[in-house]
Design a protein around this motif. Sequence first.
Motif, PDB file in Angstrom:
ATOM      1  N   LYS B  32       0.810  -1.233   0.000  1.00  0.00           N
ATOM      2  CA  LYS B  32       0.000   0.000   0.000  1.00  0.00           C
ATOM      3  C   LYS B  32       0.837   1.274   0.000  1.00  0.00           C
ATOM      4  O   LYS B  32       0.529   2.244   0.709  1.00  0.00           O
ATOM      5  N   LYS B  33       1.904   1.200  -0.776  1.00  0.00           N
ATOM      6  CA  LYS B  33       2.752   2.378  -1.008  1.00  0.00           C
ATOM      7  C   LYS B  33       2.972   2.448  -2.504  1.00  0.00           C
ATOM      8  O   LYS B  33       2.765   1.474  -3.227  1.00  0.00           O
ATOM      9  N   VAL B  34       3.445   3.613  -2.951  1.00  0.00           N
ATOM     10  CA  VAL B  34       3.784   3.754  -4.366  1.00  0.00           C
ATOM     11  C   VAL B  34       5.301   3.635  -4.508  1.00  0.00           C
ATOM     12  O   VAL B  34       6.052   4.354  -3.847  1.00  0.00           O
ATOM     13  N   THR B  35       5.724   2.714  -5.348  1.00  0.00           N
ATOM     14  CA  THR B  35       7.154   2.555  -5.625  1.00  0.00           C
ATOM     15  C   THR B  35       7.391   2.951  -7.081  1.00  0.00           C
ATOM     16  O   THR B  35       6.764   2.383  -7.983  1.00  0.00           O
ATOM     17  N   ALA B  36       8.257   3.924  -7.294  1.00  0.00           N
ATOM     18  CA  ALA B  36       8.552   4.350  -8.665  1.00  0.00           C
ATOM     19  C   ALA B  36       9.833   3.684  -9.145  1.00  0.00           C
ATOM     20  O   ALA B  36      10.796   3.540  -8.378  1.00  0.00           O
ATOM     21  N   LEU B  37       9.839   3.267 -10.407  1.00  0.00           N
ATOM     22  CA  LEU B  37      11.051   2.731 -11.031  1.00  0.00           C
ATOM     23  C   LEU B  37      11.530   3.768 -12.035  1.00  0.00           C
ATOM     24  O   LEU B  37      10.787   4.127 -12.950  1.00  0.00           O
ATOM     25  N   ILE B  38      12.733   4.275 -11.841  1.00  0.00           N
ATOM     26  CA  ILE B  38      13.257   5.275 -12.761  1.00  0.00           C
ATOM     27  C   ILE B  38      14.596   4.806 -13.336  1.00  0.00           C
ATOM     28  O   ILE B  38      15.248   3.916 -12.767  1.00  0.00           O
ATOM     29  N   LEU B 172       0.317  -2.361 -11.393  1.00  0.00           N
ATOM     30  CA  LEU B 172       1.547  -1.979 -12.087  1.00  0.00           C
ATOM     31  C   LEU B 172       1.189  -0.914 -13.120  1.00  0.00           C
ATOM     32  O   LEU B 172       0.200  -1.070 -13.845  1.00  0.00           O
ATOM     33  N   MET B 173       1.956   0.140 -13.187  1.00  0.00           N
ATOM     34  CA  MET B 173       1.661   1.213 -14.140  1.00  0.00           C
ATOM     35  C   MET B 173       2.913   1.526 -14.948  1.00  0.00           C
ATOM     36  O   MET B 173       3.937   1.898 -14.384  1.00  0.00           O
ATOM     37  N   ASP B 174       2.799   1.360 -16.254  1.00  0.00           N
ATOM     38  CA  ASP B 174       3.949   1.615 -17.126  1.00  0.00           C
ATOM     39  C   ASP B 174       3.780   2.966 -17.804  1.00  0.00           C
ATOM     40  O   ASP B 174       3.043   3.089 -18.778  1.00  0.00           O
ATOM     41  N   GLU B 175       4.404   3.986 -17.263  1.00  0.00           N
ATOM     42  CA  GLU B 175       4.281   5.361 -17.762  1.00  0.00           C
ATOM     43  C   GLU B 175       2.821   5.743 -18.042  1.00  0.00           C
ATOM     44  O   GLU B 175       2.468   6.080 -19.167  1.00  0.00           O
ATOM     45  N   PRO B 176       1.976   5.702 -17.024  1.00  0.00           N
ATOM     46  CA  PRO B 176       0.536   5.862 -17.260  1.00  0.00           C
ATOM     47  C   PRO B 176       0.129   7.260 -17.715  1.00  0.00           C
ATOM     48  O   PRO B 176      -0.980   7.425 -18.219  1.00  0.00           O
ATOM     49  N   ALA B 177       1.000   8.245 -17.527  1.00  0.00           N
ATOM     50  CA  ALA B 177       0.585   9.609 -17.883  1.00  0.00           C
ATOM     51  C   ALA B 177       1.441  10.204 -19.001  1.00  0.00           C
ATOM     52  O   ALA B 177       1.321  11.388 -19.302  1.00  0.00           O
ATOM     53  N   SER B 178       2.283   9.387 -19.614  1.00  0.00           N
ATOM     54  CA  SER B 178       3.233   9.966 -20.569  1.00  0.00           C
ATOM     55  C   SER B 178       2.561  10.471 -21.845  1.00  0.00           C
ATOM     56  O   SER B 178       3.106  11.310 -22.543  1.00  0.00           O
ATOM     57  N   THR B 200      -1.149  -1.771  -3.607  1.00  0.00           N
ATOM     58  CA  THR B 200       0.298  -1.559  -3.695  1.00  0.00           C
ATOM     59  C   THR B 200       0.556  -1.155  -5.147  1.00  0.00           C
ATOM     60  O   THR B 200       0.126  -1.848  -6.067  1.00  0.00           O
ATOM     61  N   ILE B 201       1.227  -0.034  -5.350  1.00  0.00           N
ATOM     62  CA  ILE B 201       1.397   0.468  -6.716  1.00  0.00           C
ATOM     63  C   ILE B 201       2.880   0.506  -7.088  1.00  0.00           C
ATOM     64  O   ILE B 201       3.717   0.959  -6.296  1.00  0.00           O
ATOM     65  N   VAL B 202       3.170   0.008  -8.272  1.00  0.00           N
ATOM     66  CA  VAL B 202       4.536   0.115  -8.802  1.00  0.00           C
ATOM     67  C   VAL B 202       4.414   0.843 -10.137  1.00  0.00           C
ATOM     68  O   VAL B 202       3.646   0.427 -11.008  1.00  0.00           O
ATOM     69  N   ILE B 203       5.142   1.930 -10.282  1.00  0.00           N
ATOM     70  CA  ILE B 203       4.983   2.765 -11.471  1.00  0.00           C
ATOM     71  C   ILE B 203       6.334   3.007 -12.151  1.00  0.00           C
ATOM     72  O   ILE B 203       7.330   3.307 -11.478  1.00  0.00           O
ATOM     73  N   VAL B 204       6.351   2.817 -13.450  1.00  0.00           N
ATOM     74  CA  VAL B 204       7.539   3.185 -14.235  1.00  0.00           C
ATOM     75  C   VAL B 204       7.278   4.570 -14.787  1.00  0.00           C
ATOM     76  O   VAL B 204       6.200   4.842 -15.324  1.00  0.00           O
ATOM     77  N   THR B 205       8.219   5.464 -14.616  1.00  0.00           N
ATOM     78  CA  THR B 205       8.045   6.795 -15.197  1.00  0.00           C
ATOM     79  C   THR B 205       9.383   7.370 -15.652  1.00  0.00           C
ATOM     80  O   THR B 205      10.421   7.129 -15.039  1.00  0.00           O
ATOM     81  N   HIS B 206       9.309   8.117 -16.749  1.00  0.00           N
ATOM     82  CA  HIS B 206      10.487   8.860 -17.207  1.00  0.00           C
ATOM     83  C   HIS B 206      10.468  10.267 -16.649  1.00  0.00           C
ATOM     84  O   HIS B 206      11.425  11.019 -16.797  1.00  0.00           O
ATOM     85  N   ASN B 207       9.311  10.616 -16.079  1.00  0.00           N
ATOM     86  CA  ASN B 207       9.159  11.971 -15.562  1.00  0.00           C
ATOM     87  C   ASN B 207       9.610  11.992 -14.100  1.00  0.00           C
ATOM     88  O   ASN B 207       8.933  11.517 -13.201  1.00  0.00           O
ATOM     89  N   MET B 208      10.788  12.555 -13.909  1.00  0.00           N
ATOM     90  CA  MET B 208      11.418  12.530 -12.593  1.00  0.00           C
ATOM     91  C   MET B 208      10.564  13.228 -11.536  1.00  0.00           C
ATOM     92  O   MET B 208      10.447  12.783 -10.406  1.00  0.00           O
ATOM     93  N   GLN B 209       9.963  14.340 -11.959  1.00  0.00           N
ATOM     94  CA  GLN B 209       9.158  15.094 -11.004  1.00  0.00           C
ATOM     95  C   GLN B 209       7.899  14.325 -10.627  1.00  0.00           C
ATOM     96  O   GLN B 209       7.396  14.449  -9.528  1.00  0.00           O
ATOM     97  N   GLN B 210       7.419  13.546 -11.603  1.00  0.00           N
ATOM     98  CA  GLN B 210       6.254  12.715 -11.303  1.00  0.00           C
ATOM     99  C   GLN B 210       6.611  11.677 -10.231  1.00  0.00           C
ATOM    100  O   GLN B 210       5.853  11.471  -9.283  1.00  0.00           O
ATOM    101  N   ALA B 211       7.760  11.056 -10.397  1.00  0.00           N
ATOM    102  CA  ALA B 211       8.218  10.084  -9.395  1.00  0.00           C
ATOM    103  C   ALA B 211       8.323  10.780  -8.034  1.00  0.00           C
ATOM    104  O   ALA B 211       7.861  10.260  -7.013  1.00  0.00           O
ATOM    105  N   ALA B 212       8.902  11.994  -8.045  1.00  0.00           N
ATOM    106  CA  ALA B 212       9.082  12.728  -6.793  1.00  0.00           C
ATOM    107  C   ALA B 212       7.727  13.060  -6.159  1.00  0.00           C
ATOM    108  O   ALA B 212       7.582  13.012  -4.942  1.00  0.00           O
ATOM    109  N   ARG B 213       6.743  13.367  -7.005  1.00  0.00           N
ATOM    110  CA  ARG B 213       5.435  13.770  -6.476  1.00  0.00           C
ATOM    111  C   ARG B 213       4.618  12.589  -5.961  1.00  0.00           C
ATOM    112  O   ARG B 213       3.965  12.697  -4.928  1.00  0.00           O
ATOM    113  N   VAL B 214       4.631  11.481  -6.702  1.00  0.00           N
ATOM    114  CA  VAL B 214       3.666  10.424  -6.357  1.00  0.00           C
ATOM    115  C   VAL B 214       4.242   9.263  -5.546  1.00  0.00           C
ATOM    116  O   VAL B 214       3.488   8.560  -4.878  1.00  0.00           O
TER     117      VAL B 214
END
Lengths: 223, 253
Positions: B32-38, B172-178, B200-214
Motif C-alpha cells: 500500500k505504497k507507491v514505488t517508482a522505477l526510474i 503496475l503502471m507503465d508510464e501511465p501519464a506519458s 500496492t502500486i509500482v509505477i515506471v516513469t520517465h518523468n522525474m518530477q512525477q516520481a518525486a510527487r507520487v
Amino acid sequence: MYTHLQQEILELRDLVLKMATRVKDALGMTIDAFSKMDANLAQEIIAGDDRINELEVRIDKTCLKLLALEAPVAKDLRFIIGCMRASIDLERMGDETANVAQATIVLSLKPILPFYSRLETMGQRSKTMLEKAIEAFFAPDPDLALNVCKMDCNVNELYSKIIKEIIEYMYNETPAIERSVYCINIARRFERISDLATNIAESAVFISRGINIKHYCQFDNRS
Amino acid sequence: MEHKKKIQVKDLDFFYGENQVLYNINLDIPEKKVTALIGPSGCGKSTFLRCLNRMNDLIPGIKVRGKIILDGQDIYDTGVDVVKLRSKVGMVFQKPNPFPKSIFENVAYGFRIKGIKDKDFIDERVKTSLRMAGLWEEVHDRLSSSALGLSGGQQQRLCIARAVAVEPEVLLMDEPASALDPIATKKIEELIYELKKEFTIVIVTHNMQQAARVADYTAFFLMGKLIEFDKTENIFTSPRKKETEDYITGRFG
C-alpha cells in the motif's frame, strides 16, 4: 558540457561569492575602523551596506526562479537552498558590521577604554570564522565547516569574559558607562557574526553531504 | 524497510534469449505504497515491472532466474495460475487501451470473462471502480456510450477503473501519464495518491518530477542493475550513489 541549470547555478555561485567577499571585506574594514577609531572608515562601511543588501535581493530572486522553473533535485537543490540560507546570513552579518561601525563613530569622539583590544581580538576571531566558513561553503569542505562550528565555542567563551570585564569596569568607572554599553553592544555584534558564520558552515555541510548538523555540530547519518 | 513487504524480489536475473537485461535484482516492494522505477531508456525498469505479473512470459525465448515472492508465494513456481496472478497484479499501460465497447462494458469486462452474471454485483462494482478512478462524475450519465469517445485522460482513467474492478492487490503502471496533457496527468497523479490506500502500486516513469510527487519509494535502475532504492525523499534530496545523483540532476552520460 554544462546543462542550462548547471550554467545558472554557476552564475548563482558567483553572486553568492561576490556577496560573501563584500561582507568579509566589510567586516575587515569594521575591525580596522574600530581599532583605529576611524569614523570616516566607519561611515564608508555603513554606506556600503546597501551593496550587500542589493546582492541579497538578486540571490533571492535567482533562487526563486531556479526552484520554480528548473525543479532542481539532489545536489543542485541542496546548493540552491544553501545559497538562500547563506545570503540571509550574509545580509545579517552586513547589518551587524554596520551596527559596529555606527557604535565606532560614537566611541571615536571619546577616549578609549582598556578592553578595546579584547574586542578587536573577538572581531578578528569572528572574521577568521567567516573566512573559513566561506572557504568551506565554496569548496565545499565539510571537515573545514565542522571546524568552523567548533570555533564558535571559543568566541562564545571570549564573549562571556569580555562582558564580565566590561561590567566590572562599569562598577568603578561610572563616567565610562555610556561607552561601556556601546562596547557590550559591539561584543554582542561580533558574537552574532560568529554565530552566522557557523550557520554558513552548517549550510556547507548540508550542501556537500545532505545532512543537517544544526545545533549539534557533528556528522551523523541521515538526519 | 519500515513497511510491510508486499513483494520480495530475490536475486532476479532476466534474459531475452542470450541477452541478459536484469542482473541480480534484490528489492522489497512495500504494501500500500507507491514505488517508482526510474532510469534511462533500456535500463530494464519496464522489463522488471513486467516480471512482477509475468507479462514477459508472452515473449518467446525469455529466461528468468531468482524469485519474486508475492504474499509468501514465488510467482515463478510451477503450478502458479498466471491468469489468477494477473488478476491479483493488475496493469495499466502507457497508452490508454480501452476495448471498443461501452464505458460500462469496459469496466465490467473482468467479470464477464470470469463468468459472473450477478447484475447487481456488477453494477455496484462498475460504479465503485469508476468512482475510485475519479471518472464516475464525468461518465455516469453515458455509461452505454463507446469508451473510444472519451478523451485520452478519461480513457486512461477508464483503464485504471477496469484494472481495479477485479480488486487486484497490486497495480503496475507503465508510464501511465506519458501520453497525457498536464491536467489529465495531474488527475492521474491525484488518483494514484488515492489508490495507494487500497493497492500496492509500482509505477515506471520517465518523468522525474512525477516520481518525486507520487512515489513513497524510488528505485533507480541503470544497465539492468538496481543502483539505489530508498525513500523518494532521500533519492531526490540526498542520493547515496553518484550514478543516481548524476542521472536525476541531468549530468548522466
